[in-house]
Design an enzyme around this catalytic site. Structure first.
Site, PDB file in Angstrom:
ATOM      1  N   GLU A  91      80.283  38.841  43.182  1.00  8.96           N
ATOM      2  CA  GLU A  91      79.128  39.196  44.012  1.00  8.96           C
ATOM      3  C   GLU A  91      78.307  40.306  43.361  1.00  8.96           C
ATOM      4  O   GLU A  91      78.839  41.352  42.964  1.00  8.96           O
ATOM      5  CB  GLU A  91      79.629  39.642  45.405  1.00  8.96           C
ATOM      6  CG  GLU A  91      78.506  40.037  46.343  1.00  8.96           C
ATOM      7  CD  GLU A  91      78.912  40.045  47.811  1.00  8.96           C
ATOM      8  OE1 GLU A  91      80.054  39.657  48.134  1.00  8.96           O
ATOM      9  OE2 GLU A  91      78.078  40.454  48.633  1.00  8.96           O
TER      10      GLU A  91
ATOM     11  N   ASP B 199      88.623  34.886  55.017  1.00  6.81           N
ATOM     12  CA  ASP B 199      88.683  36.231  54.436  1.00  6.81           C
ATOM     13  C   ASP B 199      89.821  37.045  55.037  1.00  6.81           C
ATOM     14  O   ASP B 199      90.011  37.064  56.265  1.00  6.81           O
ATOM     15  CB  ASP B 199      87.364  36.981  54.720  1.00  6.81           C
ATOM     16  CG  ASP B 199      86.457  37.015  53.509  1.00  6.81           C
ATOM     17  OD1 ASP B 199      86.951  36.861  52.376  1.00  6.81           O
ATOM     18  OD2 ASP B 199      85.240  37.190  53.709  1.00  6.81           O
TER      19      ASP B 199
ATOM     20  N   LYS C 151      90.751  34.547  51.023  1.00  8.00           N
ATOM     21  CA  LYS C 151      89.999  35.283  50.003  1.00  8.00           C
ATOM     22  C   LYS C 151      90.314  36.762  50.163  1.00  8.00           C
ATOM     23  O   LYS C 151      90.326  37.278  51.293  1.00  8.00           O
ATOM     24  CB  LYS C 151      88.487  35.033  50.137  1.00  8.00           C
ATOM     25  CG  LYS C 151      87.665  35.844  49.123  1.00  8.00           C
ATOM     26  CD  LYS C 151      86.248  35.324  48.975  1.00  8.00           C
ATOM     27  CE  LYS C 151      85.317  35.676  50.104  1.00  8.00           C
ATOM     28  NZ  LYS C 151      85.166  37.118  50.361  1.00  8.00           N
TER      29      LYS C 151
ATOM     30  N   ASP D  59      84.351  37.431  56.282  1.00  6.84           N
ATOM     31  CA  ASP D  59      84.369  38.582  57.200  1.00  6.84           C
ATOM     32  C   ASP D  59      82.944  39.068  57.479  1.00  6.84           C
ATOM     33  O   ASP D  59      82.735  39.968  58.296  1.00  6.84           O
ATOM     34  CB  ASP D  59      85.274  39.705  56.687  1.00  6.84           C
ATOM     35  CG  ASP D  59      84.873  40.234  55.326  1.00  6.84           C
ATOM     36  OD1 ASP D  59      83.917  39.698  54.721  1.00  6.84           O
ATOM     37  OD2 ASP D  59      85.528  41.192  54.849  1.00  6.84           O
ATOM     38  N   SER D  60      81.952  38.429  56.819  1.00 13.07           N
ATOM     39  CA  SER D  60      80.556  38.635  57.205  1.00 13.07           C
ATOM     40  C   SER D  60      80.350  38.244  58.672  1.00 13.07           C
ATOM     41  O   SER D  60      79.334  38.605  59.274  1.00 13.07           O
ATOM     42  CB  SER D  60      79.616  37.822  56.306  1.00 13.07           C
ATOM     43  OG  SER D  60      80.064  36.489  56.192  1.00 13.07           O
TER      44      SER D  60
ATOM     45  N   GLU E 116      89.429  40.660  48.671  1.00 10.58           N
ATOM     46  CA  GLU E 116      88.528  41.492  47.862  1.00 10.58           C
ATOM     47  C   GLU E 116      89.342  42.445  46.986  1.00 10.58           C
ATOM     48  O   GLU E 116      90.338  43.013  47.429  1.00 10.58           O
ATOM     49  CB  GLU E 116      87.592  42.298  48.775  1.00 10.58           C
ATOM     50  CG  GLU E 116      86.592  41.422  49.493  1.00 10.58           C
ATOM     51  CD  GLU E 116      85.522  42.217  50.223  1.00 10.58           C
ATOM     52  OE1 GLU E 116      85.413  43.453  50.023  1.00 10.58           O
ATOM     53  OE2 GLU E 116      84.783  41.589  51.007  1.00 10.58           O
TER      54      GLU E 116
END
Ligand code: KIV
Length: 281
Positions: free
Chosen positions: A179, A81, A110, A42-43, A112
Site C-alpha cells: 500500500e 483482516d 490478512k 478493517d477499513s 499488517e
C-alpha cells in the site's frame, strides 16, 4: 479465484482484482461481478462505522462483517483482516482471532506488518490458515507514522520493505498487499517475489490491484486521492432518495395501481404472500 489459484500463480500471470465487502448486500453485488476475490478489510471501521481510522476495528467487528460477506460470496476467496493489536497479545489471543474469523467464513487472513510478529504469522500458516501479508502504508500503524504517508521513498526504507516482503514470502504468505509505495518500488518488490503482489496506491507494476469498494463506487465521502471512482454512487443514491422523498410528499407514491414490471409502485403486500424477499422487491 480460490486459494489454489493463488498457490499456482505464475508471473507474469493475469492481473488479480480484489475488492472489499463488509455486509451481505455488498457481498452479493461482488459475487455477481467478475472481481477475483474479496477482502473483508478493517477499513470497515471507517466506511461502515464512521471511525477516523482502522484502529477502532475489533475481532468481534471483523467476525460479524466476515460472516455477513461469507453468506453472500460462495465461490471466491474471502480474506479477512486481523485487526489492530490482535497479533501483538501473544499466540493464544492471535489464534483466537484467527479462529473467530475462520468460523465466520474467512478462508484466509490478512496481517499488517511483520516486525515482532513473524513467528505468529508462521504459526498461523502452519495451522492451515492462509495468510496474506500487508506492507508499505499499514493503516494500523497510523499513530507511529503520524499520518497516511507514502512509504519506502528513500533507498534505506525501500530496501527494508523489500527485505520484509521476502521474509513474508519465506514465512509462507500466499500473497502480499503493498500500500502507498512508489510504483518503482512496487515493481521491484513484485519482481523479487514469487507470490502475487496486490497494490493499492502503488502504481501499475504489481500483479493485481485492490480498492475499497465504497471508494471505487464513489460512496465513501473521504476516499484517498489516488482512488479512481468508477461511479458517482453518492450522486445516484442521493437522487434516488430525493426522488422517493419528492414522490411521497407529492402523493405520487404509493401509486393507486400496481405496475406489471415487478417494480411495485403500490407499496402494498400481496394478500397471502409471505413477507420476504419476493414481496419486498
Ligand atoms: O482494510 C482494507 O480495506 C485494506 C485494503 C485497503 C487493502 O486493508
Amino acid at each position: 479465484m480460490k486459494i489454489t489459484d493463488f498457490y499456482s500463480y505464475r508471473k507474469p500471470g493475469p492481473k488479480i482484482s480484489m475488492v472489499t465487502a463488509y455486509d451481505y448486500t455488498l457481498g452479493s453485488l461482488v459475487a455477481e461481478s467478475a472481481a477475483d476475490c474479496v477482502l473483508v478489510g478493517d477499513s470497515a471501521a471507517m466506511v461502515m462505522h464512521g471511525h477516523a481510522s482502522t484502529i477502532a476495528a475489533t475481532p468481534e467487528m471483523m467476525a460479524w462483517h466476515t460472516a455477513a460477506v461469507a453468506r453472500a460470496v460462495k465461490d471466491r476467496l474471502v480474506t479477512a483482516d486481523i485487526p489492530f493489536l490482535s497479533v501483538r497479545k501473544g499466540l493464544g489471543p492471535a489464534m483466537e482471532t484467527v479462529e473467530a474469523l475462520a468460523r465466520a467464513g474467512a478462508q484466509a487472513v490478512k496481517i499488517e506488518g511483520l516486525d515482532g510478529h513473524g513467528d505468529i504469522i508462521s504459526h498461523i500458516v502452519q495451522s492451515d490458515m492462509p495468510v496474506m501479508g500487508h506492507l508499505g502504508l499499514t493503516p494500523q500503524s497510523l499513530n507511529r507514522l503520524g499520518g497516511y504517508r507514502a512509504q519506502g521513498r528513500d533507498e534505506a526504507s525501500a530496501a527494508r520493505l523489500a527485505a520484509q516482503a521476502q521474509e513474508l514470502e519465506r514465512r509462507g504468505c500466499f500473497a502480499l498487499v503493498l500500500e502507498c509505495v512508489p510504483s518503482a518500488l512496487a515493481g521491484r518488490i513484485t519482481g523479487l517475489l514469487k507470490i502475487p503482489v496486490i497494490g493499492i496506491g502503488a502504481g501499475p507494476h504489481t500483479d493485481g490491484q485492490v480498492l475499497v469498494t465504497q471508494d471505487l463506487l464513489g460512496l465513501y465521502p473521504a476516499a484517498p486521492s489516488f482512488v479512481k471512482k468508477y461511479l458517482d454512487g453518492r450522486g445516484l443514491l442521493v437522487k434516488a432518495l430525493n426522488d422517493f422523498d419528492g414522490e411521497v410528499k407529492g402523493s405520487e407514491f404509493p401509486a393507486a395501481k400496481r405496475k406489471s414490471d415487478g417494480n411495485s409502485e403500490r407499496n402494498e403486500a400481496v394478500a397471502g404472500a409471505p413477507y420476504g424477499p419476493a414481496v419486498r422487491r
